[in-house]
Each structure stands twice: as C-alpha cells, then as structure tokens.
Design an enzyme around this catalytic site. Structure first.
Site, PDB file in Angstrom:
ATOM      1  N   ASN A 154      44.678  43.554  16.466  1.00  0.00           N
ATOM      2  CA  ASN A 154      45.376  44.221  15.367  1.00  0.00           C
ATOM      3  C   ASN A 154      44.658  45.501  14.968  1.00  0.00           C
ATOM      4  O   ASN A 154      43.437  45.602  15.017  1.00  0.00           O
ATOM      5  CB  ASN A 154      45.586  43.285  14.168  1.00  0.00           C
ATOM      6  CG  ASN A 154      44.322  42.673  13.610  1.00  0.00           C
ATOM      7  OD1 ASN A 154      43.401  42.333  14.330  1.00  0.00           O
ATOM      8  ND2 ASN A 154      44.289  42.508  12.297  1.00  0.00           N
TER       9      ASN A 154
ATOM     10  N   GLU B 212      44.894  48.124  11.803  1.00  0.00           N
ATOM     11  CA  GLU B 212      45.463  48.411  10.487  1.00  0.00           C
ATOM     12  C   GLU B 212      45.459  49.910  10.203  1.00  0.00           C
ATOM     13  O   GLU B 212      44.815  50.691  10.906  1.00  0.00           O
ATOM     14  CB  GLU B 212      44.687  47.651   9.412  1.00  0.00           C
ATOM     15  CG  GLU B 212      44.839  46.149   9.556  1.00  0.00           C
ATOM     16  CD  GLU B 212      44.107  45.351   8.504  1.00  0.00           C
ATOM     17  OE1 GLU B 212      44.352  44.143   8.434  1.00  0.00           O
ATOM     18  OE2 GLU B 212      43.277  45.907   7.764  1.00  0.00           O
TER      19      GLU B 212
ATOM     20  N   GLU C 107      49.622  41.086  19.088  1.00  0.00           N
ATOM     21  CA  GLU C 107      50.607  40.773  20.118  1.00  0.00           C
ATOM     22  C   GLU C 107      51.417  42.012  20.502  1.00  0.00           C
ATOM     23  O   GLU C 107      51.689  42.249  21.687  1.00  0.00           O
ATOM     24  CB  GLU C 107      51.568  39.675  19.633  1.00  0.00           C
ATOM     25  CG  GLU C 107      50.874  38.391  19.241  1.00  0.00           C
ATOM     26  CD  GLU C 107      50.491  38.317  17.765  1.00  0.00           C
ATOM     27  OE1 GLU C 107      50.526  37.208  17.212  1.00  0.00           O
ATOM     28  OE2 GLU C 107      50.174  39.363  17.156  1.00  0.00           O
TER      29      GLU C 107
ATOM     30  N   CYS D  16      56.363  40.024  15.913  1.00  0.00           N
ATOM     31  CA  CYS D  16      55.703  39.795  17.200  1.00  0.00           C
ATOM     32  C   CYS D  16      56.488  38.812  18.056  1.00  0.00           C
ATOM     33  O   CYS D  16      56.550  38.961  19.277  1.00  0.00           O
ATOM     34  CB  CYS D  16      54.278  39.315  16.991  1.00  0.00           C
ATOM     35  SG  CYS D  16      53.213  40.641  16.389  1.00  0.00           S
TER      36      CYS D  16
END
Length: 134
Positions: free
Chosen positions: A42, A44, A55, A90
């Site tokens: 991930n 951000e 994902e 996702c």
C-alpha cells in the site's frame, strides 16, 4: 512456489509500505499459472482518496508487464490480530484480472496465527467483469 512462500512474499512486500497516516502496512503477492510472482504494497497519500492498496499495486504491476490472466492465488497480509481481506475495490480489481484468464483464484487472507482460504468468487459474488459487457 508454495503457499507459505507466497505469504512470505506478501509479508516482504509489506515492509516497503508507505503508510505514514494509517500506520497499517499491507502486502500482497499474486501467483500466476506460469509460476511468476508479483508483489505490491500500500502507498498512502496526504490526499487520502488517492491512496493505493497493495493488491491494486500488484495487479497494476502485473498488467503493466503484460499479464492478462493466469491468476491462481493471492496472499494478503497486514497488521492486527485477525486475517486481512481485500477491500471491495481490490476485490473488483483482482476479479478483472482473474476473469481475463477465466480463473477463480484462491485468496489467502493472512493473520498472525491464521490463514483463511477463500475463493475470489466467495469474496465478490455475482461480480461485474469483462464478460458483463458482452
């Protein structure tokens, strides 16, 4: 590659997370029929809506390299005490790649002490995908 190696690849990917706001590092690893593995983490953004899930990053990397199907399994890891599952967005992104190859990949939802094994179709029943546009 074994399921444990796939999980380990997802955990390794999570170590590269950029999650200064949520402090919730997530890693994902995709296994394809040809044995290749693609990982993501991930990322951000200060504008929260622009964050990217692990994902989605992995699927984007795979498709950028030419993958158009063959998705067999997905491992998703994160912090906390319970196994983590892909978010709704996702699930839809994974479904697009899976439908291109006519697969229903196993999703390994990984927690510290448990791995929940689910099919993508169980996580996203009655999914909208490429075949829905025909």
């Amino acid at each position: 590659m074994t399921d444990q190696e796939l999980i380990d690849a997802a955990r390794q990917a999570a170590q590269h997370s950029y999650s200064p706001y949520s402090k919730f590092p997530v890693g994902a690893a995709l296994r394809f029929a040809d044995g290749s593995i693609v990982t993501g983490t991930n990322i951000e953004n200060a504008s929260y809506g622009l964050a990217l899930c692990a994902e989605t990053v992995a699927v984007s990397k795979a498709m950028a390299d030419g993958a158009r199907g063959g998705l067999e399994a997905v491992a998703v890891t994160g912090p906390g005490t319970e196994p983590i599952t892909p978010c709704g967005r996702c699930r839809q992104v994974l479904n697009e790649l899976a439908q291109l190859g006519g697969t229903d990949p196993e999703v390994l939802c990984v927690g510290p002490d448990e791995v929940r094994r689910l099919r993508l179709s169980d996580l996203l029943p009655h999914a909208f995908g490429p075949a829905s546009l025909a």
